[in-house]
Design an enzyme around this catalytic site. Structure first.
Site, PDB file in Angstrom:
ATOM      1  N   LYS A 133       0.888  -1.171   0.000  1.00 20.72           N
ATOM      2  CA  LYS A 133       0.000   0.000   0.000  1.00 20.72           C
ATOM      3  C   LYS A 133       0.920   1.214   0.000  1.00 20.72           C
ATOM      4  CE  LYS A 133      -1.857   2.938   2.127  1.00 20.72           C
ATOM      5  NZ  LYS A 133      -1.573   4.353   1.785  1.00 20.72           N
ATOM      6  N   GLU A 184      10.098   1.451  10.472  1.00 19.91           N
ATOM      7  CA  GLU A 184      11.113   2.480  10.214  1.00 19.91           C
ATOM      8  C   GLU A 184      10.381   3.811  10.300  1.00 19.91           C
ATOM      9  OE1 GLU A 184      12.657   1.042   6.419  1.00 19.91           O
ATOM     10  OE2 GLU A 184      14.129  -0.152   7.480  1.00 19.91           O
ATOM     11  N   CYS A 218      13.979  10.860   6.205  1.00 23.70           N
ATOM     12  CA  CYS A 218      13.915  10.573   7.653  1.00 23.70           C
ATOM     13  C   CYS A 218      15.261  10.791   8.328  1.00 23.70           C
ATOM     14  CB  CYS A 218      13.464   9.139   7.846  1.00 23.70           C
ATOM     15  SG  CYS A 218      14.487   7.986   6.906  1.00 23.70           S
ATOM     16  N   GLU A 230       9.843  16.577  14.977  1.00 24.55           N
ATOM     17  CA  GLU A 230      10.244  16.391  13.573  1.00 24.55           C
ATOM     18  C   GLU A 230       9.426  17.334  12.692  1.00 24.55           C
ATOM     19  OE1 GLU A 230       8.894  12.837  11.400  1.00 24.55           O
ATOM     20  OE2 GLU A 230      10.912  12.624  10.592  1.00 24.55           O
TER      21      GLU A 230
HETATM   22  P1  NAD Z   1       2.592   8.526   7.286  1.00 25.79           P
HETATM   23  O1  NAD Z   1       2.803   7.755   8.530  1.00 25.79           O
HETATM   24  O2  NAD Z   1       1.599   9.639   7.312  1.00 25.79           O
HETATM   25  O3  NAD Z   1       2.108   7.561   6.110  1.00 25.79           O
HETATM   26  C1  NAD Z   1       2.873   6.444   5.717  1.00 25.79           C
HETATM   27  C2  NAD Z   1       1.963   5.401   5.132  1.00 25.79           C
HETATM   28  O4  NAD Z   1       1.101   4.889   6.160  1.00 25.79           O
HETATM   29  C3  NAD Z   1       1.047   5.901   4.017  1.00 25.79           C
HETATM   30  O5  NAD Z   1       0.990   4.919   3.017  1.00 25.79           O
HETATM   31  C4  NAD Z   1      -0.284   6.044   4.730  1.00 25.79           C
HETATM   32  O6  NAD Z   1      -1.406   5.954   3.876  1.00 25.79           O
HETATM   33  C5  NAD Z   1      -0.248   4.880   5.698  1.00 25.79           C
HETATM   34  N1  NAD Z   1      -1.109   4.989   6.875  1.00 25.79           N
HETATM   35  C6  NAD Z   1      -1.437   6.110   7.562  1.00 25.79           C
HETATM   36  N2  NAD Z   1      -2.213   5.775   8.617  1.00 25.79           N
HETATM   37  C7  NAD Z   1      -2.363   4.423   8.605  1.00 25.79           C
HETATM   38  C8  NAD Z   1      -3.062   3.493   9.433  1.00 25.79           C
HETATM   39  N3  NAD Z   1      -3.737   3.871  10.502  1.00 25.79           N
HETATM   40  N4  NAD Z   1      -2.984   2.180   9.101  1.00 25.79           N
HETATM   41  C9  NAD Z   1      -2.292   1.761   8.021  1.00 25.79           C
HETATM   42  N5  NAD Z   1      -1.627   2.607   7.201  1.00 25.79           N
HETATM   43  C10 NAD Z   1      -1.651   3.918   7.490  1.00 25.79           C
HETATM   44  O7  NAD Z   1       4.020   9.021   6.829  1.00 25.79           O
HETATM   45  P2  NAD Z   1       4.367   9.974   5.614  1.00 25.79           P
HETATM   46  O8  NAD Z   1       3.888  11.354   5.927  1.00 25.79           O
HETATM   47  O9  NAD Z   1       3.951   9.317   4.357  1.00 25.79           O
HETATM   48  O10 NAD Z   1       5.982   9.933   5.642  1.00 25.79           O
HETATM   49  C11 NAD Z   1       6.769  10.795   6.393  1.00 25.79           C
HETATM   50  C12 NAD Z   1       7.227  10.130   7.675  1.00 25.79           C
HETATM   51  O11 NAD Z   1       7.923   8.930   7.369  1.00 25.79           O
HETATM   52  C13 NAD Z   1       8.227  10.976   8.456  1.00 25.79           C
HETATM   53  O12 NAD Z   1       7.922  10.890   9.822  1.00 25.79           O
HETATM   54  C14 NAD Z   1       9.569  10.301   8.175  1.00 25.79           C
HETATM   55  O13 NAD Z   1      10.565  10.519   9.142  1.00 25.79           O
HETATM   56  C15 NAD Z   1       9.149   8.877   8.101  1.00 25.79           C
HETATM   57  N6  NAD Z   1      10.137   8.081   7.338  1.00 25.79           N
HETATM   58  C16 NAD Z   1      10.918   7.193   8.011  1.00 25.79           C
HETATM   59  C17 NAD Z   1      11.884   6.461   7.326  1.00 25.79           C
HETATM   60  C18 NAD Z   1      12.793   5.470   8.023  1.00 25.79           C
HETATM   61  O14 NAD Z   1      13.428   4.678   7.324  1.00 25.79           O
HETATM   62  N7  NAD Z   1      12.893   5.490   9.342  1.00 25.79           N
HETATM   63  C19 NAD Z   1      12.029   6.632   5.952  1.00 25.79           C
HETATM   64  C20 NAD Z   1      11.208   7.546   5.306  1.00 25.79           C
HETATM   65  C21 NAD Z   1      10.248   8.257   6.012  1.00 25.79           C
END
Ligand code: NAD
Length: 500
Positions: A192, A268, A302, A404
């Site tokens: 997804k 992650e 991230c 963040e």
């Molecule tokens: P997000 O958590 O808003 O969304 C990520 C994914 O989760 C999307 O596909 C979203 O539709 C899905 N999602 C949201 N709520 C959900 C739920 N309740 N159940 C299942 N799926 C759900 O994150 P974002 O805004 O897309 O990305 C940015 C964040 O990701 C930042 O906090 C960044 O630091 C983090 N990030 C971490 C890493 C790492 O390797 N540690 C890498 C890249 C990004």
């Protein structure tokens, strides 16, 4: 009604992207509802994306289960590895198409997508295709009271159907980082991708099919999180494990959802990463390194350093040099080869980042560079740009130093001693990455080992060897992926004990 189609972009014969579809059991499938995919560089609609409801997620998980029992489940490691190499070759063969789709979805500079995102996607498949062929397991000869002994050895088995949920900042890179080892271990997947960046996961379906990956092994469902495809997937009883990259809060929500069925998770999550710059650093290398660490991908990595601690002896000079560097960065159209920074991902995310720019001033920050929105006097003014921004003068307890932001922004603060630098860098609930800039190698090792993070870099940032462990501590995640760590997450080990 569900309608299978041949291409992932159902565009009625046109080469323009019109409709991005789900991919289930080897077919591109339309859903009942659609949402729009927006180009963040100018706010225009790129495509209608078809959302997967509960029944489509059920179909995708069912197809993945079926594929486990037949074609994919029966393949040996050598054949699986060969197919994954073919997927890498298919990505390379469609390199320009992947780059164009990633740039349109994310607004990232074309040079960055060409240098990082798409090559890394192919590399992810190649690395795990090779690693799975040589991955050995422990075996032990065990003594028993009767002197006959026993032999213990482990066999690696797939987890089953893996649910993969990914964010928008490095869409293809992060998705393939999970898909490749999951498939290498013999699992099938339902992915997804982020609702903001649905294109490349869908294009990957075409590459999978062209490479000969059997139907049902790789499935894509589009949609949002709560009450949509994300939640339908994580709570699905036939999904055996969930691997997620995204915000820490989302990780917490997913953890609750999967708790009932005790699924393995790999998370992650977010970061509020520190960089420590010592007076004995290679000054120019450190300025360039911090500029990358804070502003690459418009600060939407991230691993980005939002907190920079600089030894007092070079603090003023460093602030001035970083200001000059940042003011020389080209903010503009992602399609220009010379662009350093594109837009943020969405209007909503720009609102969030700008609210932190405002908050920083309210919290008493001095604005060294940026702090606002650039003006282009062309269609880019409809995009979601902000200026790369440097602050100084905030208290360590300020929200802008603790939370963040995930934009092109960093705060610089001076330090006097190693102990003070380590203590400030570690004073966070996150713990993803740190970078240390010094020419004193002993100090580099010493400080790196004291960082409460998953990854410490010395005199570099974001230099990755895909065989090494990757992950975070605290709010930054659970578990490690990379190399054997990925293979161990994506497989169950069955220990076999034979009495001799
Ligand atoms: P997000 O958590 O808003 O969304 C990520 C994914 O989760 C999307 O596909 C979203 O539709 C899905 N999602 C949201 N709520 C959900 C739920 N309740 N159940 C299942 N799926 C759900 O994150 P974002 O805004 O897309 O990305 C940015 C964040 O990701 C930042 O906090 C960044 O630091 C983090 N990030 C971490 C890493 C790492 O390797 N540690 C890498 C890249 C990004």
């Amino acid at each position: 009604m569900l309608r299978p189609t041949r291409g992932c972009y159902d565009a009625a014969g046109s080469s323009q992207l019109k409709s991005i579809l789900n991919y289930i059991d080897g077919q591109f499938v339309r859903g009942k509802r659609e949402f729009v995919d927006v180009n963040p560089a100018n706010g225009s609609v790129i495509a209608q994306v078809t959302e997967a409801d509960q029944s489509l997620v059920d179909m995708a998980v069912g197809a993945a289960r079926k594929a486990l029992r037949c074609d994919w489940g029966r393949l040996g490691v050598r054949d699986r590895s060969a197919l994954l190499h073919k997927v890498a070759a298919e990505i390379e063969a469609r390199f320009d198409q992947f780059v164009a789709a990633e740039v349109a979805d994310t607004g990232k500079p074309i040079a960055l997508a060409s240098r990082l995102d798409v090559p890394r996607a192919a590399a992810n498949f190649r690395v795990f295709a090779d690693l799975i062929k040589t991955a050995g397991l422990d075996s032990f000869q065990t003594e028993t009271p009767d002197g006959k002994g026993a032999l213990n050895y482990a066999v690696r088995k797939p987890l089953g159907v893996v649910g993969i949920i990914t964010p928008w900042n490095l869409p293809l890179l992060l998705l393939t980082w999970k898909v490749a080892p999951a498939l290498a271990c013999g699992n099938t997947v339902v992915v997804k991708p982020s609702e903001e960046t649905p294109a490349t996961a869908t294009l990957l379906a075409e590459s999978m099919a062209a490479a000969g990956i059997p139907a049902g092994v790789y499935n894509v469902v589009h949609g949002f999180g709560p009450n949509s495809a994300g939640e339908f997937l994580t709570q699905h009883p036939d999904v055996n494990a969930v691997t997620f990259t995204g915000e820490s809060q989302t990780g917490a929500a997913i953890m609750k959802t999967v708790a009932a069925s005790v699924k393995p998770v790999s998370f992650e999550l977010g970061g509020k990463n520190a960089a420590i710059v010592f007076a004995d650093c290679d000054f120019e290398e450190a300025v360039n390194g911090i500029s990358d660490a804070a502003f690459l991908n418009t600060g939407q990595v991230c691993l980005c350093a939002e907190r920079v601690y600089v030894e007092r002896a070079i603090y003023d000079k460093f602030v001035e040099a970083l200001k000059r560097k940042v003011e020389s960065l080209a903010v503009g159209s992602p399609l220009e080869e010379s662009t350093d920074l594109g837009p943020l991902i969405s209007a909503q995310h720009r609102e969030k980042v700008l609210s932190y720019y405002k908050l920083a001033r309210e919290e008493g920050a001095t604005v060294v560079a940026g702090g606002g929105v650039p003006q282009f006097r062309n269609e880019l003014d409809k995009g979601f740009f902000v200026q790369p921004t440097i602050y100084t003068g905030l208290a360590e307890s300020a929200r802008c130093v603790k939370e963040e932001i995930f934009g092109p922004v960093c705060h610089l603060a001076p330090f006097d001693t190693e102990e003070e630098a380590v203590s400030m860098a570690n004073d966070t609930k996150y713990g993803l990455a740190a970078s240390i800039w010094t020419t004193n190698l002993k100090r580099g090792h010493r400080i790196a080992q004291q960082m409460n993070v998953g990854i410490s870099w010395v005199n570099c940032w974001f230099l990755r060897d895909l065989r090494t462990p990757f992950g975070g501590v605290g709010l930054s995640g659970i578990g490690r992926e990379g190399g054997m760590h990925s293979l161990n997450f994506y497989s169950e080990l069955n220990n076999i004990c034979i009495r001799l």
